[in-house]
Motif scaffolding. Structure first.
Motif, mmCIF file in Angstrom:
data_model
loop_
_atom_site.group_PDB
_atom_site.id
_atom_site.type_symbol
_atom_site.label_atom_id
_atom_site.label_comp_id
_atom_site.label_asym_id
_atom_site.label_seq_id
_atom_site.Cartn_x
_atom_site.Cartn_y
_atom_site.Cartn_z
ATOM 1 N N LEU A 51 0.851 -1.195 0.000
ATOM 2 C CA LEU A 51 0.000 0.000 0.000
ATOM 3 C C LEU A 51 0.886 1.244 0.000
ATOM 4 O O LEU A 51 1.710 1.432 0.892
ATOM 5 N N THR A 53 1.507 5.516 -2.016
ATOM 6 C CA THR A 53 1.032 6.607 -2.855
ATOM 7 C C THR A 53 2.219 7.327 -3.473
ATOM 8 O O THR A 53 3.330 7.266 -2.953
ATOM 9 N N PHE A 70 -7.338 -4.201 -6.254
ATOM 10 C CA PHE A 70 -6.625 -3.059 -5.701
ATOM 11 C C PHE A 70 -7.166 -2.770 -4.310
ATOM 12 O O PHE A 70 -8.366 -2.559 -4.134
ATOM 13 N N THR A 72 -7.355 -0.018 -1.581
ATOM 14 C CA THR A 72 -7.266 1.437 -1.663
ATOM 15 C C THR A 72 -7.505 2.071 -0.298
ATOM 16 O O THR A 72 -8.157 1.500 0.575
ATOM 17 N N PHE A 98 -5.736 6.568 -9.874
ATOM 18 C CA PHE A 98 -5.447 7.025 -8.523
ATOM 19 C C PHE A 98 -4.811 8.405 -8.609
ATOM 20 O O PHE A 98 -3.809 8.597 -9.298
ATOM 21 N N ASP A 102 -3.576 9.349 -3.224
ATOM 22 C CA ASP A 102 -4.424 8.174 -3.004
ATOM 23 C C ASP A 102 -3.533 6.954 -2.796
ATOM 24 O O ASP A 102 -2.647 6.684 -3.615
ATOM 25 N N GLN A 104 -2.753 2.969 -2.761
ATOM 26 C CA GLN A 104 -3.242 1.803 -3.486
ATOM 27 C C GLN A 104 -2.196 0.701 -3.483
ATOM 28 O O GLN A 104 -1.011 0.962 -3.310
#
Length: 169
Positions: A51, A53, A70, A72, A98, A102, A104
């Motif tokens: 995870l 960004t 995914f 998120t 994204f 965000d 993901q």
């Protein structure tokens, strides 16, 4: 004009060995304002190491074959509240976007291979100091944001944004 066959682009994998085939098309063609990576994910493999960004880049994933999942999260602030987490399935010929910031993590949790592309903009490469991963910090004993940097040995070094604890996975 530049042209290349996907199979002629050298394979470069993530230092965490989370996928076996990643072909950086943008490097092969000398892109400057746009990133494009081709992936083949076997069952259990992922596009990235977890995870995360990109604060400096939006990302778009196109699934050409198979189905990707995914995980998120809208922001790190949602880490303490798992209700902000969502799993989104992206099927063949579907696209997911994204925005910068965000969180993901895309992966293959099926028994079939996933083939797809990851696109990023506005640059062909993101700045390492603009990537943030959410992982468990052993010092804080909580799932928190960690900055990411690439070491001279080609490994990732993660540093907790709360306590400064640093480690190489």
């Amino acid at each position: 004009m530049e042209k290349v066959a996907i199979d002629d682009v050298d394979i470069e994998t993530n230092p965490m060995d989370v996928h076996s085939i990643r072909r950086p098309v943008s490097d092969a063609l000398g892109f400057s304002d746009f990133a494009m990576n081709y992936f083949e994910l076997e069952p259990g493999e992922s596009f990235s190491g977890g995870l995360h960004t990109h604060h400096d880049q939006e990302e778009v994933f196109y699934v050409q074959q198979g189905t990707a999942t995914f995980e998120t999260r809208a922001s790190q602030r949602d880490a303490a509240d798992a209700s902000g987490d969502e799993e989104v399935t992206v099927a063949e010929d579907e696209v997911i976007r994204f925005a910068p910031g965000d969180f993901q993590h895309g992966y293959n949790d099926t028994d079939e291979r996933v083939v797809g592309f990851a696109f990023g903009a506005p640059k062909s490469k993101h700045d390492w100091d603009q990537i943030e991963s959410i992982i468990y910090c052993q010092d804080c004993e909580d799932e928190l944001g960690h900055g990411l940097e690439l070491t001279d040995d080609g490994d990732f070094r993660l540093t907790c944004t709360e306590c400064g604890n640093s480690f190489t996975p």
